[in-house]
Design an enzyme around this catalytic site. Sequence first.
Site, mmCIF file in Angstrom:
data_model
loop_
_atom_site.group_PDB
_atom_site.id
_atom_site.type_symbol
_atom_site.label_atom_id
_atom_site.label_comp_id
_atom_site.label_asym_id
_atom_site.label_seq_id
_atom_site.Cartn_x
_atom_site.Cartn_y
_atom_site.Cartn_z
ATOM 1 N N HIS A 176 0.875 -1.180 0.000
ATOM 2 C CA HIS A 176 0.000 0.000 0.000
ATOM 3 C C HIS A 176 0.915 1.233 0.000
ATOM 4 O O HIS A 176 2.017 1.172 0.529
ATOM 5 C CB HIS A 176 -0.839 -0.068 1.274
ATOM 6 C CG HIS A 176 -1.930 0.948 1.391
ATOM 7 N ND1 HIS A 176 -1.693 2.242 1.764
ATOM 8 C CD2 HIS A 176 -3.274 0.845 1.219
ATOM 9 C CE1 HIS A 176 -2.846 2.899 1.821
ATOM 10 N NE2 HIS A 176 -3.821 2.076 1.493
ATOM 11 N N ASP A 210 2.752 -4.680 7.897
ATOM 12 C CA ASP A 210 1.543 -3.866 7.746
ATOM 13 C C ASP A 210 0.354 -4.812 7.851
ATOM 14 O O ASP A 210 0.061 -5.574 6.933
ATOM 15 C CB ASP A 210 1.589 -3.156 6.387
ATOM 16 C CG ASP A 210 0.245 -2.566 5.978
ATOM 17 O OD1 ASP A 210 -0.729 -2.631 6.777
ATOM 18 O OD2 ASP A 210 0.151 -2.050 4.856
ATOM 19 N N GLN A 244 -4.851 -4.868 6.491
ATOM 20 C CA GLN A 244 -5.860 -5.642 5.778
ATOM 21 C C GLN A 244 -6.114 -7.001 6.419
ATOM 22 O O GLN A 244 -7.202 -7.543 6.329
ATOM 23 C CB GLN A 244 -5.405 -5.835 4.327
ATOM 24 C CG GLN A 244 -6.531 -6.115 3.393
ATOM 25 C CD GLN A 244 -7.582 -5.016 3.446
ATOM 26 O OE1 GLN A 244 -7.297 -3.856 3.253
ATOM 27 N NE2 GLN A 244 -8.809 -5.375 3.754
ATOM 28 N N LYS A 270 -10.566 -1.053 10.020
ATOM 29 C CA LYS A 270 -10.713 -2.236 9.166
ATOM 30 C C LYS A 270 -11.031 -3.471 10.004
ATOM 31 O O LYS A 270 -11.059 -4.596 9.503
ATOM 32 C CB LYS A 270 -9.445 -2.454 8.338
ATOM 33 C CG LYS A 270 -9.234 -1.345 7.286
ATOM 34 C CD LYS A 270 -8.111 -1.701 6.350
ATOM 35 C CE LYS A 270 -7.500 -0.501 5.661
ATOM 36 N NZ LYS A 270 -8.186 -0.103 4.436
ATOM 37 N N CYS A 301 -4.857 2.540 -3.606
ATOM 38 C CA CYS A 301 -3.624 3.046 -2.965
ATOM 39 C C CYS A 301 -2.467 2.081 -3.171
ATOM 40 O O CYS A 301 -1.613 1.909 -2.296
ATOM 41 C CB CYS A 301 -3.832 3.325 -1.473
ATOM 42 S SG CYS A 301 -4.962 4.664 -1.175
#
Lengths: 404, 151
Positions: free
Chosen positions: A121, A198, A201, A224, A362
């Site tokens: 991202h 990261d 998600q 999220k 993104c």
Amino acid sequence: MHIEDIRNDFPILDQEIFGHPLVYLDNAATTQKPQCVIDAVRKYYEKDNSNIHRGVHSLSERATRDYEAARETIRHFFNVKSSREVIFTRGTTESINLVASSWGGANVSEGDEILISHMEHHSNIVPWQMLCERTGAKLKVIPMHESGELDMVAYADLLSTRTKLVGIVHMSNALGTINPIKSMIEQAHAVGAKVLVDGAQAAAHIATDIQALDVDFYATSAHKMYGPTGVGVLIAKEELLEAMPPYQGGGDMILMVTFEKTQYNALPHKFEAGTPNIAGVIGFGAALRYIESIGFASIVKREKELLIYATQQAETFTGLRQIGTAKDKACVLSFVLDTVHPHDLGTILDREGVAIRAGHHCAMPVMQFYQVPATARASFSIYNTEQEVDALFAALGKARQMFA
Amino acid sequence: MFSLGDLYQEVIIDHTKSPRNFGTLDPCNHDAEGFNPLCGDQLHIYVQVDAQNTIEDIKFEGQGCSISTASASLMTQAIKGKSVADFKQLFASFHHMATADLDEKPDEEALGKLAVLAGVKEFPSRIKCATLCWHTLKSALEDAAEPAKTE
């Protein structure tokens, strides 16, 4: 796990868009919020609103207690060793910027390398580019295969003693790919590199055990994970955080301030300057308790069923090209149609009540890799149903008809 | 309420499938790029303006949704042979149409065929798709150093 019970937990789902029942398939952008999260935020503002860590009155004590209880919930949820390693931020983006700025500024210099992947991202690309511009370090990229899986042979080749940090997404928001982070972390550690994962998600869809992964920095966002927007977390090893300079200066991050010198507060407060998003943090805690009440075993099973169901329809839909077909993937169906641009799809589907995302997600380098300007993306969550997948494909059929 | 049919009129579908004046222009004395960062739309517009400030020829190329492609195609048809002053007037009329109150009828006399894009105002996220080409042509005529953006 009864789907109707779960759907009833999310009041927003019970509405019509242009006369059709809302079919919300934009969960990778943000998930909806269950009543328990809305209630927790509301209760804070209705009953407990006050500043934390400083008042001696009852409201402040209650607010402080609930804020710190949320930190403990998050520590437990991700199996973090100590709550001193749980730093609240505005979200994944701020968490990564914190690491790039504070840890990167102190530990990265000319000739060093930062290694990220092709499917990151923008929030896990740009902060590292900025760090490299400041320090003269080099940004390197792990390539990927056509399926949307990382090239692990190339990864092994790219790792070296020059590698200071590997920044890797747990699950790609544009492709759905789940990366083998455990082995990637082991390999990075073998050359002495730190790893930032990261988790934005993945965190609501896959159980994440910070201690088992032995990850150095982990970033994710509440919104999220059925929680509020504008709040997230950085989880990091205590010895790293101890050695890092503060990211921002201000209230709450200090012990003693004089004009000559400031003594910084202990962890985690050293990295939480200013009045935080108190309601958001309390809502974040409520969201994680909600996920725990369902359990990852049920979540993973259910979301896999949905993805398989949707993928089967995608495979037989004329003119549809799937973007991202990794063996290990979850919750994301990214695609292009040969005759209808993703943005037109987004508009046409909206008129059928179906909310999807159209664009570059993104992740412009992913679009460049597949040589598409944008994709349409349907992304699933625990409250979605097979009927909603049917509604998606019925609407896609209509769109194709319009441009026939 | 506008229906999808108001947005995706036959003329728009036709210009999407076979855009007019598509390609590069050589020679050309002005050109510019336009980006819509929200959707990744990319447009390149080439124009040849003569000594009397008449837009002799105009072409465009790029990638975009049907609204952005059809709008660019219709714009090139409308603008070819017109003066730079005419362009400025038409830009103002088009911009007004795309952002006007929902119940205001487009000025078909001033806009001609371009009036088929009036439906975009009901779709706020798509207005920029329709106006990108106009901003890009303006940049080209002004020889702007930066690519046109709709943000």
